[in-house]
Write a protein that holds these residues in place. Sequence first.
Motif, PDB file in Angstrom:
ATOM      1  N   TYR A 400       0.717  -1.270   0.083  1.00  0.00           N
ATOM      2  CA  TYR A 400       0.040   0.005  -0.061  1.00  0.00           C
ATOM      3  C   TYR A 400       0.867   1.386  -0.141  1.00  0.00           C
ATOM      4  N   MET A 401       2.053   1.010   0.182  1.00  0.00           N
ATOM      5  CA  MET A 401       3.033   2.233   0.348  1.00  0.00           C
ATOM      6  C   MET A 401       2.965   3.218  -1.018  1.00  0.00           C
ATOM      7  N   TYR A 402       2.691   2.769  -1.893  1.00  0.00           N
ATOM      8  CA  TYR A 402       2.855   3.562  -3.196  1.00  0.00           C
ATOM      9  C   TYR A 402       1.452   4.450  -2.870  1.00  0.00           C
ATOM     10  N   ARG A 403       0.481   4.192  -2.489  1.00  0.00           N
ATOM     11  CA  ARG A 403      -0.642   4.971  -2.223  1.00  0.00           C
ATOM     12  C   ARG A 403      -0.417   6.295  -1.419  1.00  0.00           C
ATOM     13  N   LEU A 404       0.391   6.258  -0.257  1.00  0.00           N
ATOM     14  CA  LEU A 404       0.749   7.133   0.574  1.00  0.00           C
ATOM     15  C   LEU A 404       1.836   7.985  -0.117  1.00  0.00           C
ATOM     16  N   ILE A 405       2.807   7.210  -0.884  1.00  0.00           N
ATOM     17  CA  ILE A 405       3.399   8.188  -1.859  1.00  0.00           C
ATOM     18  C   ILE A 405       2.901   9.158  -2.672  1.00  0.00           C
ATOM     19  N   ALA A 406       1.938   8.335  -3.309  1.00  0.00           N
ATOM     20  CA  ALA A 406       1.066   9.145  -4.370  1.00  0.00           C
ATOM     21  C   ALA A 406       0.416  10.451  -3.417  1.00  0.00           C
ATOM     22  N   ASP A 407      -0.046  10.009  -2.255  1.00  0.00           N
ATOM     23  CA  ASP A 407      -0.538  11.299  -1.530  1.00  0.00           C
ATOM     24  C   ASP A 407       0.281  12.392  -1.219  1.00  0.00           C
ATOM     25  N   TYR A 408       1.441  11.842  -0.828  1.00  0.00           N
ATOM     26  CA  TYR A 408       2.356  12.944  -0.165  1.00  0.00           C
ATOM     27  C   TYR A 408       3.422  13.571  -1.038  1.00  0.00           C
ATOM     28  N   TYR A 409       3.703  13.094  -2.148  1.00  0.00           N
ATOM     29  CA  TYR A 409       4.653  13.512  -3.166  1.00  0.00           C
ATOM     30  C   TYR A 409       4.138  13.654  -4.726  1.00  0.00           C
ATOM     31  N   SER A 410       4.555  14.786  -5.468  1.00  0.00           N
ATOM     32  CA  SER A 410       4.122  14.593  -6.978  1.00  0.00           C
ATOM     33  C   SER A 410       5.407  14.109  -7.647  1.00  0.00           C
ATOM     34  N   ALA A 411       4.969  13.648  -8.916  1.00  0.00           N
ATOM     35  CA  ALA A 411       6.068  12.990  -9.751  1.00  0.00           C
ATOM     36  C   ALA A 411       7.024  14.085 -10.179  1.00  0.00           C
ATOM     37  N   ASP A 412       6.857  15.319 -10.299  1.00  0.00           N
ATOM     38  CA  ASP A 412       7.694  16.128 -10.858  1.00  0.00           C
ATOM     39  C   ASP A 412       8.828  16.417  -9.911  1.00  0.00           C
ATOM     40  N   ASP A 413       8.628  16.039  -8.672  1.00  0.00           N
ATOM     41  CA  ASP A 413       9.388  16.522  -7.828  1.00  0.00           C
ATOM     42  C   ASP A 413      10.469  15.194  -7.469  1.00  0.00           C
ATOM     43  N   LEU A 414      10.425  14.024  -8.082  1.00  0.00           N
ATOM     44  CA  LEU A 414      11.165  13.368  -7.573  1.00  0.00           C
ATOM     45  C   LEU A 414      12.685  13.367  -7.937  1.00  0.00           C
ATOM     46  N   VAL A 415      13.045  14.209  -8.828  1.00  0.00           N
ATOM     47  CA  VAL A 415      14.501  14.683  -9.241  1.00  0.00           C
ATOM     48  C   VAL A 415      14.409  16.058  -8.652  1.00  0.00           C
ATOM     49  N   LEU A 416      15.230  16.146  -7.542  1.00  0.00           N
ATOM     50  CA  LEU A 416      15.552  17.570  -7.163  1.00  0.00           C
ATOM     51  C   LEU A 416      16.582  18.204  -7.937  1.00  0.00           C
ATOM     52  N   GLU A 417      17.523  17.603  -8.344  1.00  0.00           N
ATOM     53  CA  GLU A 417      18.797  18.201  -9.010  1.00  0.00           C
ATOM     54  C   GLU A 417      18.370  18.762 -10.377  1.00  0.00           C
TER      55      GLU A 417
ATOM     56  N   LEU B 388       6.079   1.078 -10.898  1.00  0.00           N
ATOM     57  CA  LEU B 388       5.053   0.562 -10.220  1.00  0.00           C
ATOM     58  C   LEU B 388       5.205  -0.703  -9.566  1.00  0.00           C
ATOM     59  N   THR B 389       4.687  -1.304  -8.579  1.00  0.00           N
ATOM     60  CA  THR B 389       4.762  -2.439  -8.030  1.00  0.00           C
ATOM     61  C   THR B 389       3.349  -2.978  -8.815  1.00  0.00           C
ATOM     62  N   PRO B 390       3.323  -4.507  -8.853  1.00  0.00           N
ATOM     63  CA  PRO B 390       2.111  -4.933  -9.645  1.00  0.00           C
ATOM     64  C   PRO B 390       0.553  -4.632  -8.747  1.00  0.00           C
ATOM     65  N   SER B 391       0.755  -4.314  -7.517  1.00  0.00           N
ATOM     66  CA  SER B 391      -0.499  -3.858  -6.829  1.00  0.00           C
ATOM     67  C   SER B 391      -1.029  -2.679  -7.153  1.00  0.00           C
ATOM     68  N   VAL B 392      -0.119  -1.786  -8.029  1.00  0.00           N
ATOM     69  CA  VAL B 392      -0.797  -0.481  -8.332  1.00  0.00           C
ATOM     70  C   VAL B 392      -1.533  -0.578  -9.761  1.00  0.00           C
ATOM     71  N   VAL B 393      -1.432  -1.568 -10.655  1.00  0.00           N
ATOM     72  CA  VAL B 393      -2.261  -1.610 -11.738  1.00  0.00           C
ATOM     73  C   VAL B 393      -3.479  -1.602 -11.452  1.00  0.00           C
ATOM     74  N   SER B 394      -4.097  -2.272 -10.404  1.00  0.00           N
ATOM     75  CA  SER B 394      -5.573  -2.370 -10.346  1.00  0.00           C
ATOM     76  C   SER B 394      -6.180  -0.893  -9.886  1.00  0.00           C
ATOM     77  N   ASP B 395      -5.324  -0.206  -9.025  1.00  0.00           N
ATOM     78  CA  ASP B 395      -5.670   1.209  -8.872  1.00  0.00           C
ATOM     79  C   ASP B 395      -5.737   2.116  -9.930  1.00  0.00           C
ATOM     80  N   GLU B 396      -4.881   1.819 -10.799  1.00  0.00           N
ATOM     81  CA  GLU B 396      -5.091   2.827 -12.017  1.00  0.00           C
ATOM     82  C   GLU B 396      -6.192   2.415 -12.945  1.00  0.00           C
ATOM     83  N   LEU B 397      -6.313   1.155 -12.923  1.00  0.00           N
ATOM     84  CA  LEU B 397      -7.540   0.754 -13.944  1.00  0.00           C
ATOM     85  C   LEU B 397      -8.871   0.965 -13.231  1.00  0.00           C
ATOM     86  N   ILE B 398      -8.985   0.840 -11.991  1.00  0.00           N
ATOM     87  CA  ILE B 398     -10.195   1.559 -11.336  1.00  0.00           C
ATOM     88  C   ILE B 398     -10.359   2.837 -11.544  1.00  0.00           C
TER      89      ILE B 398
END
Lengths: 424, 402, 588
Positions: A400-417, B388-398
């Motif tokens: 689930y960690m990717y969700r928290l990351i999507a909440d807290y960070y934006s993709a444009d900021d991944l590379v700060l340099e 992405l990790t595999p678990s993200v795919v369903s999220d995107e599709l939803i």
Amino acid sequence: MPDTQALVNDFLNKLKKRKIEGSQATAKQTAELLRSVISQTRMPYTNQAAALIHSVKAVGERLIAANPVGCMHVMAELAVGNVVRRVLHIIREEDLSLTTAAMAGLNLSAESDDEDDTDRDNHPALSAAAIAAASRSTLRPPSLQTLLEDVPDSAAVPHTSSSGGDSEGKSKSADKSSRSRKLKHDVIEAVNELIQDISTCHELIAEQAVEHIHQNEVILTLGSSRTVLEFLCAAKEKKRSFRVFVAEGAPRYQGHLLAKELVTRGLQTTLITDSAVFAMISRVNMVIVGAHAVMANGGVIAPVGLNMVALAAQKHAVPFVVLAGSHKLCPLYPHHPEVLLNELRSPSELLDFGEFSDCLDFGSGIGAPLLHVVNPTFDYVPPKLVSLFITDTGGHNPSYMYRLIADYYSADDLVLERRTTSGN
Amino acid sequence: MWWRSASFILDRQQEQNTSFPPNPESLLLSSPPPSMADSLQNPKPDISAYYQTRAAHHAVVTSDWLAQAQAAVSLQTNDDVSSGSDGRVALTGGGTGVDNKTFSVIDEFNSWRKQPDLAEAVAAIRALAAVIRASQATTMMELEIELKKASDSLKAWDATSISLTAGCDLFMRYVTRTSALEYEDFNSARYRLIERAEKFGEISYKARRIIAMLSQDFIFDGCTILVHGFSRVVLEVLKTAAQNKKHFRVFCTEGRPDRTGLRLSNELAKLDVPVKLLIDSAVAYTMDEVDMVLVGADGVVESGGIINMMGTYQIALVSHSMNKPVYVAAESYKFARLYPLDQKDMGPALRTIDFGVPIPSKVEVEKSARDYTPPQYLTLLFTDLGVLTPSVVSDELIQLYL
Amino acid sequence: MGAQKKGATARVSEDPEELARHPLQAILLADSFTTKFRPITLERPKVLLPLVNIPMINYTLAWLESAGVEEVFVFCCAHSKQVIDYLESSEWSSQPNFSVTTIESHNSISAGDALRLIYERNVIHGDFVLISGDTVSNMSLTQALQEHKDRRKKDANAIMTMVVKQSKPSPITQQSRLGTDELFMAINPVTKQLLYYEDKAEYSKGFISLDKTLIADNPSVILHNDKQDCYIDICSQEVLSLFTDNFDYQHLRRHFVKGLLVDDIMGYKIFTHEIHSSYAARIDNFRSYDTISKDIIQRWTYPFVPDVLCGSSAIKVERQGTYRASDVTLSRSAQLGSFTFIGQGTKIGNDTKISHSVIGERCTIGSNVTIEGSYIWNNVTIEDGCQLRNAIVCDGVILKSGAVLQPGVILSFKVVVGQEFVVPAYSKVSLLQQPTQQDSDEELEYADSTSGTGELRSDKLNGDIAPDLSETASELGTGGVGYIWTVFEGAYDEEWRHSVAPIPTDKLVKLMLDKDEDEELLTQDGNVISASRELKADSDGNGSEDDDNEDSRDDYVSFEKEVEATFLRAVHENVKVDLAVLEVNALR
């Protein structure tokens, strides 16, 4: 902005002199520094968010490039980087919400205003909703939804806002300046919330202790982590009685300190060596550890020795729980974690140099030392070994960690340099 | 009992339904596939046209030949388009118009598909764009219905191509979602849709570049990569790594029966990357030397697993048992709304296999061309939406289909 | 009332808070006043020589900053302009809370002169850290400083604290690690006071002499030969004035420390602070350069290691202790062994093997080259087929194809070694001629007055070298440019002691045998320590050293007579005991 320079230098100095201990303190002070930077940034009329982002990014680059020397090296860099990215994300979010609100307001007022029809005709395809949609797509990470959408005039988004503002004449100018102040104000409020979150992360995590630690359990931990200490003590406060096994955590032996602390707080503690973990794990109900950083795939950068404990826990089906404040969440993926993110410290923690100074010099042939002493600081625990993450927002699965990351960070900021890393 | 399993029965029915025996496919592309004169049906329903085309593409060819083929194809496409549009202009609309349109959709699609550098989904979306261009509808609702019909026929024509399905679905979703915008009139909406569809080819190409960039960090100096199948995305990744002067070597599986490995090793040898060819059975033997496995995907399903050329599942199993990471490089438009629970859950995609010697007719041949790899054997997916990790795919599709 | 107030104010001025308000200062001697690093130091100051690709002075300054020092005075003499330019252009000129001030001089020839000059400038207030620019350390100064301050409060004569490091008590460790001779120190274990210091013990004599009064004044004395002098001192202000008072104090240890230990008129005391797990060492000669480079690569000096010190260019530390900077072009077949450092922008060709070496920035190394245990600085070109073993190659050197460098070779700046030329072992090669005035005692640490300017004396090397290259068959083979310095006979035997190359095994065995013999001799004597007169009389029985003993016995006898006479006179004239003691001491 001379003041910000002085503040940044001061902060860097403190980092170098190791006056700031622990990633929580680092994160909090970084957030406070960025708050001062934001409050001192002069805001132009147009593209205010971009101005803020630019100034924060500049400071962030300096902080990360300064490479503070010391045991905090990797940890500080990650904590600082995370906070900078959080602040950038906050700026973008606040700007987005303000833009949509303003656009909605603008649309309503524009409709009633005849003078603006000409302007609207000039941009036939861009009504408020379209602008909102376009701005939403620019500010959000790419997703399947936006795949086919084009961003035709991303520059036109603030452009129209500004031109719309101008064309409405002086009556709106007061509104405009209040809007610019509002952005700064909102951002600073959000950063204050962030600072608040960081300061109270230990309490928030400790509150959940009682749900996870039950009566008569045996808990295993390694080394010393303040979060774990607070967690265990919170459970003790709620009158749970349990025992704790502490692995000493060579070569720094911080487990000894933790054991002493726990005893003063009244917990039954057993101290074991790291090598004894596999032997004792069968008697343990749960392993609770702290982390230095949590990566985007759910992997954990933790003090050395924890990978072994995780493997032992998996073998004996013992849940492996990681406590981490949300400022430790890092949006990067570990490419080659054993090498890249590891910090090799002085071998004097293992061996006293004097005793072995002869083994380290004249060897055979080329005079090369035959004895090489390596002292890595960190371990990488892959996500499949972690059962549960407890953060200040609650308990989560590693996937689930990717969700928290999507909440807290934006993709444009991944590379700060800003310079491109070629050949890496 | 295996002969009572659902898929077996399906297979038997398929075979009984074929009107003519499948021709042994020659691997060298000598002439363009026969035109589908007056036939809405795929003439060889039991052979997956998708995999046929891929086989044709994967023949051992030189890049010069490719360039020439591409040039030839583009000429032909232009002819098709012009002839098609002429044909349509002559129509007055009505019953026959419908037939001609669907006819031309599949034609369009095939002509686009011939280009070896173009992804399936891109070809599908371009074909649908042609439909819009040729359409006589006057409201969005009509246009949507036409598009739906066209996309359904495309999907029915080749039921085995996942990226085709996914591409059509993606475009349909886009149309449905954005058709509700109040600000534009019908013509500008049409114009916008056509423009976006045609730009989609660029998006696809950009997607490959993004994926190549994202995966650079994962290729470290001195690593050994095992590659299965021939994916243009994977080739792009390896090309970029070679250009960045990384030191790595590649193990290619032979990829029977399409001989994908031969083609890939050709390309890599041109880039001065050390390549080693293995037969498919040698994967477990060499797995301990391998640092990571990199594959493309024909489709990414909702669970996060992938559908790819036959043999991918096997390799993923071996890597997992030896703790090697499996990385998948796939563009995001390959995400499909499927959820297979086992290998036979998907529609069969069959492909003739040439063993080199005649096989007695009593002997059955497993002709399936693809398999499904469950998500627990995959480590990470490199897509243009990020790593992405595999678990993200369903999220995107939803998010897409909500 | 007034007297009380005066006492109160006097106490206030000694209040520790008052003292602490002065920022901690340090004196960094950026000139070693020795010639051990010639020919390299003819063109560049020693403190700017790269140690694992970073100029030495950076390690010292970084350590001083982390130890809490706030003001550093860098004393430069030889090549002072280079040092000043470097410091101004580096980050050290703009650090907050850490000011680096340079003090320039052109006619100082020793550390003593330097300290006298600094005393005249009157910039030091309070205790300061005295260090030379070639010291690498990661110790924490807080405890040593605290102990020093506490001692000062109790006893104003405790003017210096030396930092010493525990090392292995093997007789050859000092030689094999640092290339210096064995160091003997007598330390009182309770008070940590330094009682005896000898770094040039004569092995031929087979014993060292300690004064009897040492044992009389101190209840316990431990004689150490397992301590390494780190050359890091915490001094009080009196040190500077002492140098000014005694103009013949030149060398810090040989004159100042020994002088203080012997002099009991003033009664100044030197104390020691021992470190165990921290690291401190000084680069004195080529052998210690080699050893300390290896220690840094093995990260004993963490956090002062290359990848942390230069944060700008990312240096990756890989397994087996290999450091690789960014932009390194490695051919696929090149083999990088363990403990190697490759600097930025370097290109390495096919089938080249590099191990246990440091390669600088922007070097070009061809194919089939073998480099072992060598230190190659920036902008070096090594063509195909060369072999280097245990050599130091300075900036801008070109090695033509097939050149071979035998162990211990030092190639100074911009030398060109011709094709297929074998440079003999332990030779020093430079574009500059060897200075003709050579001090007979090369150990003497007086800097040459010409050391500041090195001139190219030969016409051949004027202007453009290129057209002359092919025709000039210089000492370095066809196409080579440079001069091989001859080594004087007496010194040749000693070259291997402090060369970059490891001690050859036969010499090592010989060393160990020698030590064993010495020990046997000593144990035969029955006493290692001969405390003055009585024991010397016992050794009369040993025939081998009769002559020496004869002479000293004569001296001793006359001395005794003098003492007797003085004593008797004192008694007769009713001279006070203290005065008598003074007189007797003065006779010594």
